[in-house]
Motif scaffolding. Structure first.
Motif, PDB file in Angstrom:
ATOM      1  N   ASP A 136      43.124  28.211  46.984  1.00 37.92           N
ATOM      2  CA  ASP A 136      43.556  29.148  46.805  1.00 37.92           C
ATOM      3  C   ASP A 136      41.799  30.560  46.963  1.00 37.92           C
ATOM      4  O   ASP A 136      42.096  31.640  46.804  1.00 37.92           O
ATOM      5  CB  ASP A 136      43.768  29.520  45.536  1.00 37.92           C
ATOM      6  N   VAL A 137      41.158  29.480  46.644  1.00 36.29           N
ATOM      7  CA  VAL A 137      39.484  30.798  46.572  1.00 36.29           C
ATOM      8  C   VAL A 137      39.173  29.700  47.899  1.00 36.29           C
ATOM      9  O   VAL A 137      37.883  28.388  48.050  1.00 36.29           O
ATOM     10  CB  VAL A 137      38.907  29.998  45.708  1.00 36.29           C
TER      11      VAL A 137
ATOM     12  N   HIS B 210      37.840  39.119  44.770  1.00 40.29           N
ATOM     13  CA  HIS B 210      37.592  39.283  45.804  1.00 40.29           C
ATOM     14  C   HIS B 210      35.618  39.562  45.047  1.00 40.29           C
ATOM     15  O   HIS B 210      35.962  40.560  43.542  1.00 40.29           O
ATOM     16  CB  HIS B 210      36.569  39.827  46.172  1.00 40.29           C
ATOM     17  N   GLY B 211      34.922  38.617  44.964  1.00 40.04           N
ATOM     18  CA  GLY B 211      33.461  38.974  44.335  1.00 40.04           C
ATOM     19  C   GLY B 211      32.320  38.295  44.542  1.00 40.04           C
ATOM     20  O   GLY B 211      32.291  37.949  45.394  1.00 40.04           O
TER      21      GLY B 211
ATOM     22  N   LEU C  32      33.889  34.149  34.957  1.00 39.16           N
ATOM     23  CA  LEU C  32      34.445  35.451  35.230  1.00 39.16           C
ATOM     24  C   LEU C  32      35.037  35.858  36.115  1.00 39.16           C
ATOM     25  O   LEU C  32      36.454  36.385  35.799  1.00 39.16           O
ATOM     26  CB  LEU C  32      33.766  36.234  34.546  1.00 39.16           C
ATOM     27  N   PHE C  33      34.967  35.001  37.432  1.00 37.13           N
ATOM     28  CA  PHE C  33      35.617  35.497  38.348  1.00 37.13           C
ATOM     29  C   PHE C  33      37.100  34.477  38.188  1.00 37.13           C
ATOM     30  O   PHE C  33      37.847  34.991  38.605  1.00 37.13           O
ATOM     31  CB  PHE C  33      35.045  34.494  39.961  1.00 37.13           C
ATOM     32  N   LEU C  34      36.877  33.594  38.147  1.00 37.77           N
ATOM     33  CA  LEU C  34      37.776  32.666  38.518  1.00 37.77           C
ATOM     34  C   LEU C  34      39.314  33.387  37.388  1.00 37.77           C
ATOM     35  O   LEU C  34      40.369  33.152  37.029  1.00 37.77           O
ATOM     36  CB  LEU C  34      37.761  31.144  37.527  1.00 37.77           C
TER      37      LEU C  34
ATOM     38  N   VAL D 176      40.827  36.145  38.942  1.00 33.24           N
ATOM     39  CA  VAL D 176      41.049  35.214  39.689  1.00 33.24           C
ATOM     40  C   VAL D 176      43.416  34.323  39.252  1.00 33.24           C
ATOM     41  O   VAL D 176      44.136  34.989  39.522  1.00 33.24           O
ATOM     42  CB  VAL D 176      41.193  34.609  40.483  1.00 33.24           C
ATOM     43  N   ALA D 177      42.636  33.807  37.973  1.00 33.18           N
ATOM     44  CA  ALA D 177      43.957  33.536  37.747  1.00 33.18           C
ATOM     45  C   ALA D 177      44.825  34.046  36.338  1.00 33.18           C
ATOM     46  O   ALA D 177      45.586  34.177  36.287  1.00 33.18           O
ATOM     47  CB  ALA D 177      43.326  32.268  36.183  1.00 33.18           C
TER      48      ALA D 177
END
Length: 383
Positions: A84-85, A136-137, A338-340, A343-344
């Motif tokens: 996924d990432v 994106h991060g 925070l990034f996950l 994404v989720a």
């Protein structure tokens, strides 16, 4: 309780930062706590897929932490629809092309900085990501440090009144590598390999200043290589072609002036490896990695300059410690979470590839400023 798995290709985990902060202190720490709570009875479970060039190192790391998936074939990993990432902690010179491949494969992208070797390349990545519709991060870990979180609390609470200036001191002595082993990799001191303190640290200063005080609108820098010869990991001497110190003045949108010294050729005589002093009309603060101390105008003493008499007061003792008032998690882990969630769940997230491009832009203009001996305006980047 339902568990959702997110498979993350981690490129560069054999390096110090990729391994220690991103794999061990972030993703594996999230697994140790039972996953990332998404609410409504759902938990996100990160599943690392280790990627790199050194097969034996990947196998050893995987075995050490009970991981089963690793590969030296980035293209094959990106072709895997279950990934996924894509995360990148490689050397800077290899990062841009790998991120382009990940975007083309439709992977969400999270990456260390700088995101590219030049501002044009960094902005291209942001545009490609937007066109692809991926999330994106960019790692901006300093603003998640306890000391700077306390400083942000002071700014948002109006403690300073009008902010007048910011003074930053960062650095430490990096041993040359001959009589004592260097504590940073040799590529950091070769410009042809993407090294240099400006490209390494100016992206940090861009987001710290931007997040806390306002966008950088101009830069004037003096960049030097203080130590011209170093010794690499095999004990061989090499010419240091990259800068190891930078002395910069940044102007901010609110008119405040930030002076930041960055050096790998300085011996530390301060409480922490990085410290920022912020002075305002109503008060001042000094923030480091963990601590933050303040002096309000109501408690500001009135020193008198007299070089004929010894100083009888301890200026440091006149400052007050800002309490934690909360539990601070590892900054890298906090941003990963925070990034996950971004994404989720699609939660808002503004530390993206455009933010990363601003950091590369500032580094590029800082180097140009030093080469040309002049101040440069920093235009605002847009997609």
């Amino acid at each position: 309780m339902t568990r959702r798995t997110v498979r993350i290709a981690m490129n560069g985990v054999t390096g110090r930062m990729g391994y220690r902060q991103h794999l061990v202190r972030s993703l594996l720490a999230i697994r140790e706590q039972g996953g990332l709570d998404l609410g409504d009875g759902a938990v996100l479970w990160p599943e690392p897929v280790l990627v790199g060039r050194r097969e034996h190192a990947l196998r050893e790391i995987a075995g050490r932490h009970g991981l089963t998936e690793w590969s030296t074939d980035l293209d094959a990993v990106l072709a895997d629809g279950s990934v996924d990432v894509y995360f990148d902690a490689q050397v800077t010179s290899a990062r841009g092309e790998a991120i382009k491949k990940a975007i083309a494969a439709g992977k969400h992208v999270y990456t260390e900085k700088p995101t590219a070797t030049d501002a044009g390349g960094a902005l291209e990545l942001a545009r490609l990501a937007r066109a692809a519709g991926i999330r994106h991060g960019v790692v901006q870990d300093k603003i998640f440090l306890p000391g700077l979180l306390k400083l942000k609390r002071l700014v948002e609470g109006g403690f300073f009144g009008e902010i007048l200036s910011v003074r930053g001191e960062f650095g430490y002595w990096v041993f040359e590598g001959d009589w004592q082993e260097a504590q940073r990799p040799s590529w950091n001191y070769r410009s042809e390999d993407g090294g240099g303190i400006v490209v390494d640290m100016f992206p940090h200063w861009e987001y710290v200043l931007h997040e806390l005080f306002g966008r950088v609108t101009s830069v004037q820098a003096h960049v030097v290589t203080h130590v011209p010869q170093r010794w690499d990991e095999r004990g061989k001497p090499y010419e240091a072609t990259a800068d190891d110190a930078a002395y910069a003045v940044f102007e901010l949108t609110n008119g405040a002036v930030a002076q930041v010294n960055s050096s790998w050729a300085v011996r530390v005589h301060r409480d922490e490896l990085v410290e920022f002093q912020v002075d305002g009309t109503h008060g001042s603060a000094v923030a480091g990695l963990r601590r933050c101390r303040v002096q309000h105008r109501s408690a500001t003493p009135k020193p008198v300059w007299n070089p004929d008499l010894p100083v009888t007061e301890s200026f440091r003792d006149q400052w007050q410690e800002v309490p934690d008032n909360t539990e601070f998690d590892n900054g890298f882990k906090a941003q990963w979470e925070l990034f996950l969630k971004h994404v989720a769940l699609g939660e808002p997230y503004h530390w993206d590839l455009l933010a990363g491009a601003r950091g590369v832009q500032l580094a590029e203009l800082g180097l140009r400023s030093s080469a040309d001996g002049r101040r440069y305006d920093v235009p605002e980047l847009t997609l």
